[in-house]
Design an enzyme around this catalytic site. Sequence first.
Site, mmCIF file in Angstrom:
data_model
loop_
_atom_site.group_PDB
_atom_site.id
_atom_site.type_symbol
_atom_site.label_atom_id
_atom_site.label_comp_id
_atom_site.label_asym_id
_atom_site.label_seq_id
_atom_site.Cartn_x
_atom_site.Cartn_y
_atom_site.Cartn_z
ATOM 1 N N GLU A 1 2.531 -21.292 -6.025
ATOM 2 C CA GLU A 1 2.011 -20.488 -4.922
ATOM 3 C C GLU A 1 1.636 -21.419 -3.769
ATOM 4 O O GLU A 1 0.640 -22.137 -3.831
ATOM 5 C CB GLU A 1 0.788 -19.678 -5.369
ATOM 6 C CG GLU A 1 0.282 -18.728 -4.303
ATOM 7 C CD GLU A 1 -0.918 -17.928 -4.759
ATOM 8 O OE1 GLU A 1 -1.042 -16.759 -4.346
ATOM 9 O OE2 GLU A 1 -1.745 -18.462 -5.525
ATOM 10 N N GLU B 1 -8.488 -10.826 -9.493
ATOM 11 C CA GLU B 1 -7.255 -10.718 -8.716
ATOM 12 C C GLU B 1 -6.908 -12.137 -8.310
ATOM 13 O O GLU B 1 -7.605 -12.756 -7.520
ATOM 14 C CB GLU B 1 -7.461 -9.813 -7.502
ATOM 15 C CG GLU B 1 -6.153 -9.337 -6.889
ATOM 16 C CD GLU B 1 -5.814 -10.087 -5.622
ATOM 17 O OE1 GLU B 1 -4.872 -10.922 -5.689
ATOM 18 O OE2 GLU B 1 -6.446 -9.852 -4.593
ATOM 19 N N CYS C 1 -2.239 -13.433 -1.413
ATOM 20 C CA CYS C 1 -1.882 -13.521 -2.832
ATOM 21 C C CYS C 1 -0.581 -12.784 -3.129
ATOM 22 O O CYS C 1 0.190 -13.194 -3.991
ATOM 23 C CB CYS C 1 -3.000 -12.942 -3.693
ATOM 24 S SG CYS C 1 -4.564 -13.839 -3.595
ATOM 25 N N LYS D 1 -21.169 -14.388 -3.959
ATOM 26 C CA LYS D 1 -20.960 -15.730 -3.399
ATOM 27 C C LYS D 1 -19.745 -15.704 -2.509
ATOM 28 O O LYS D 1 -18.651 -15.318 -2.922
ATOM 29 C CB LYS D 1 -20.771 -16.780 -4.488
ATOM 30 C CG LYS D 1 -20.842 -18.208 -3.913
ATOM 31 C CD LYS D 1 -20.202 -19.254 -4.804
ATOM 32 C CE LYS D 1 -18.733 -19.436 -4.564
ATOM 33 N NZ LYS D 1 -18.396 -20.044 -3.234
#
Length: 542
Positions: free
Chosen positions: A440, A309, A343, A233
């Site tokens: 973040e 991750e 990230c 996906k």
Amino acid sequence: MASRRMCSLLSHSLTSPTSSAALFSRGNIGRNIASPSRGISKYSTAAAIENPVDPPFEVKHTQLLINGQFVDAASGKSFPTLDPRTGDVIAHVAEGDAEDINRAVAAARKAFDEGPWPKMTAYERQRIVLRFADLIEKHNDELAALETWDSGKPYEQSAKVEVPMLTRLMRYYAGWADKIHGLTVPADGPYHVQTLHEPIGVVGQVTPWNFPLLMFAWKVGPALACGNTIVLKTAEQTPLSALFAANLLHEAGLPPGVLNVISGFGPTAGAPLASHMDVDKFAFTGSTKTGQVVHELASRSNLKPVTMELGGKSPFIVCEDADIDKAVELAHSALFFNQGQCCCAGSRTFVHERVYDEFVEKSKARALKRAVGDPFLKGIEQGPQVSNAQFEKILEYIKSGIESGATLESGGERLGNKGYYIKPTVFSNVKDDMLIAKDEIFGPVQSIFKYKDLDEVIRRANATLFGLAAGVFTENLDTANTLTRALRVGTVWVNCYNIFDAAIPVGGYKMSGHGREKGIYSLENYLQVKAVVTPLKNPAWL
């Protein structure tokens, strides 16, 4: 190009402190895409933003890919994928849901259980993936244009770094296909014991929007090398390049059903895939919050193994012995690369108090020189954020930083009146309890902290829920060794940052995920280990 070390924009180091604009200064690229006639300088990008370049390629694939065929969603629904430079619609893409996931999983199950993919010789699987890599090279410019158009990243980055890295990764994993084998194990008795490394089965995968093609390679490459079949996906923000790449993979000879690609949304397509009882393993890259939901869905269904991750808040530590000019450039790249949408971005810049003021002033000056504008133009370092939602979220964090007392050194606002552009933002005097220090942000916002000694910076660097990566900038070997062992992260870059060669594993500690991608360790995610024990009669030896 594909065979060289992928060190350019993704790997600033002590030996290459130049800006990304300088890295891409050798001639025009992409034929008429990067025009040299429109100058680039500090924030002088209004014309480029208001009058974006028309990409010289058309969108060819907008349907779902199931069992080797492009098909409409079962519901007939589609959704728009938007140009982040303007907010305009690029194309309408089929919107997959649970019924489409069921169709795709059934195709993948049949292709695994009945073949031919896992029953092919490893050498033949290798040859198909190598042919795919050749086709990527042939279509480099088109893939790069789709990636930039859909995500907003600089075209020079897409064309000269990321698509060639996709090629390199697929060749790397093709090389592993015929080198996967088990062991012969000695036993305490007359038994022959061997281990078999078997493909795990049908693999569900979800890729993020910040690096659509690279994450396609990180996930599809090892799964195919190990003989699995896949339902992938894509992120709803960036579905186009994966569909194009998947078509090339079938052109290379991939059998129907081995790779199925579903575009759609998390709750209606991602969740059914994660919880599907006939999916044997799940791999996810994305936010930590979504990762928690994925893990719960996987465990509540058939307890399928999951690799993840997830998010990061990576420390970048500048020691007192640092060459400040080089450290500033490296820290700038570590944070601002890919519009800050990484990230592992070095989003917490810790600077020793003796060099702090100089570092802040030079970081501010570097941010003010960063070339922001239409990512299809030559020399652009920073394009728009991927979506309006991401754009608004970043601006809210900037507002929070100002209100909490951090010093805004540069940026802090949108650029232009069209699209999702944000000026490169630098904060100094950031405290550890501020939101911009803890959350973040995933945007072009650099937070600079002051520290006194190694014990302090180790404690503060580790005082986070995340543990994806870290950077250390020092000329002292003892200092480097102390920090690399003390930091609780999956990757530590010393005097470099964002080195992502195919063989280097990537993964996190703590809430940055578990499992590793790239390199030999990624193969473990897609294999089962079976022990086979057979009695020996009158063996000559044990």
